[in-house]
Write an enzyme that holds these catalytic residues in place. Structure first.
Site: not given
Ligand code: P1T
Length: 377
Positions: A46, A98, A170, A195
Site C-alpha cells: 500500500r 463529470y 482534470d 480513459k
C-alpha cells in the site's frame, strides 16, 4: 526526448535481476526485511510497490511533472487532491464536470464543512466574482465533460498565483499527449486513467501529477493513509497501454474531427460541441493551449425521443458509460454519466435531455460515419 520515446522508455529500464526488457509485475503484499528497518525501500505494497513506482515515474515524465501518484480510480485521485481543503475552506469548480466529480464536491465534501461554488470557468469574470477570503482551490476540467468547454489554464493560474490559491486541472480528455497543464501554471494535474491512458476499457485508475515537494508529500500520505492504491497488475496494464498513447490519440483526434464535421452537416443536429470546429466558442484558445482536439464529440438533437431513436439504430457506437477506449461508445449524459446532477442544474449549464456524447474510437472512419448516417436518417 520526444513524447513516444518517453512513453515507451521513461522509468522502464530493463529489470536488473533478470535483464527482462519488460519490468515484471510485482505481485507481493510485503517485503523481506534483513533486520528491523533494513530493506530496499519497500515495506508494504500500500505504501510503495515497484510496478506502481515505474508507472508513476513514467506518467510524471509525460505530464512534465516531478512526481506522480497512482490511485484506484479517477475519483479516488480527485478525492485525494480535495484533501488540500479543510473544514471551512471554499473551492471553485467548473460547472460542467463529470457527474461523479460534481457528486464528490457537492454531495460528499460539503458534509465535511467544505463550501463549493460551481461556475462557468470559461469566463474569468465568473471566477473573480466568487473568490472569497476562504477560497483555497480552483478545480477545472478543460475540455469539460460532456460539453467540451475550454477554460484558459494560464489565465486562471495567474489569478490563482495572485490570490494564493491552488489550481487543479482534470486532463483526462486531452491526455499529456495533447495538453500539459503544469507547463501552463497548474499546481495539480489529475487523470481518470480509466480513459485514454488505459485506452482499452479494461481497467479503472486515477493519477495525480505535481511539481511541488509539499503537495507530493501530502498526496503520498493520503495515498497510504486512505489506501485507494492502483493494483500492481493494473499499473502494469497501464504501462503497456501508454506505450501506444501517441498513436491512439492521433487517430482518435483524426476520427473525431471527421465525425464532428459530418455531424455539423446534418439537419437533425442542432449543435455540435467539438473544440476543433471553428464554430466552437473557444476554438482559438483550444489551438493555443492544446496540441490536438481529442476524441470526444457531443451533439444536440431536438429531444429525448429523437435521442432514443438514434441510440437504438447505432451499431458500431456502443451505448455505454465511459470513454477513451479504442472502441467507439455513445452515451446519453442526462440519464447516464451525469444523472447525479439535478435536472435544473444540468439544464442551466446547457446539458439538455437532447444531448448525445460520442467517444470516437480508432475504427475505420468510413464505418463510423456510415453508422452515424444511418442512425440519423
Ligand atoms: O471513473 P473514474 O476512473 O473514477 O474517473 C472519474 C472521472 C474523472 N474525470 C473525468 C473527466 C471523467 O470523465 C471521469 C469518469 N467519467 C466517466 C465514467 C464518463 O463516462 O464520463
Amino acid at each position: 526526448m520526444g513524447f513516444s520515446t518517453d512513453a515507451i522508455h521513461a522509468g522502464q529500464a530493463p529489470d536488473l535481476s533478470t535483464n527482462a526488457v519488460i519490468p515484471p509485475i510485482h505481485l507481493t503484499t510485503t517485503y523481506y526485511q534483513e533486520e528491523i528497518g533494513k530493506h530496499k525501500g519497500y515495506v508494504y505494497s500500500r505504501s510503495a510497490n515497484p510496478t506502481r513506482d515505474i508507472l508513476q515515474k513514467n506518467v510524471a515524465v509525460l505530464e512534465k511533472g516531478k512526481y506522480a501518484l497512482a490511485f484506484s480510480s479517477g475519483l479516488a485521485a480527485i478525492h485525494a487532491l480535495s484533501t488540500v481543503l479543510k473544514n471551512g475552506d471554499h473551492v471553485i469548480v467548473s460547472n460542467d464536470v463529470y457527474g461523479g466529480t460534481y457528486r464528490l464536491f457537492q454531495r460528499f465534501l460539503t458534509d465535511y464543512g467544505i463550501e463549493v461554488s460551481f461556475v462557468d470557468t470559461t469566463n474569468l469574470e465568473n471566477i473573480l466574482e466568487v473568490i472569497k477570503s476562504n477560497t483555497k482551490l480552483i478545480h477545472i476540467e478543460t475540455p469539460t465533460n460532456p460539453l467540451l468547454a475550454i477554460s484558459d489554464i494560464q489565465a486562471i493560474s495567474n489569478i490563482c498565483k495572485s490570490k494564493n490559491l491552488l489550481l487543479s486541472v482534470d486532463n483526462t480528455f486531452m491526455t499529456p499527449y495533447f495538453q500539459n497543464p503544469l507547463e501552463l501554471g497548474a499546481d495539480i494535474v489529475v487523470h481518470s486513467a480509466t480513459k485514454y491512458l488505459g485506452g482499452h476499457s479494461d481497467l479503472l485508475g486515477g493519477i495525480l501529477i505535481v511539481n511541488s515537494d509539499e503537495l507530493y508529500e501530502r498526496f503520498k500520505f493520503v495515498q497510504n493513509a486512505i489506501g485507494a492504491v492502483l493494483s500492481p497488475f493494473d499499473c502494469w496494464l497501464l504501462l503497456r497501454s501508454i506505450k501506444t498513447l501517441a498513436l491512439r490519440m492521433e487517430r482518435h483526434n483524426q476520427n473525431a474531427s471527421e465525425v464532428a464535421k459530418f455531424l455539423e452537416s446534418q439537419s437533425v443536429v442542432k449543435r455540435v460541441f467539438y473544440p476543433g470546429l471553428k464554430s466552437h466558442p473557444q476554438h482559438e484558445l483550444a489551438k493555443k493551449q492544446m496540441r490536438g482536439f481529442g476524441g470526444m464529440v457531443s451533439f444536440e438533437v431536438d429531444d429525448f425521443n429523437r435521442v432514443n431513436s438514434i441510440l437504438k439504430k447505432l451499431k458500431i457506437f456502443t451505448l455505454a458509460e465511459s470513454l477513451g477506449g479504442v472502441e467507439s461508445l455513445v452515451c446519453h449524459p442526462a440519464t447516464m454519466t451525469h444523472a447525479s446532477i439535478p435536472k435544473e442544474v444540468r439544464e442551466k449549464n446547457g446539458l439538455t435531455d437532447g444531448l448525445i456524447r460520442l467517444s470516437v474510437g480508432i475504427e475505420d472512419i468510413e464505418d463510423l460515419i456510415s453508422d452515424l448516417e444511418q442512425a440519423l436518417k
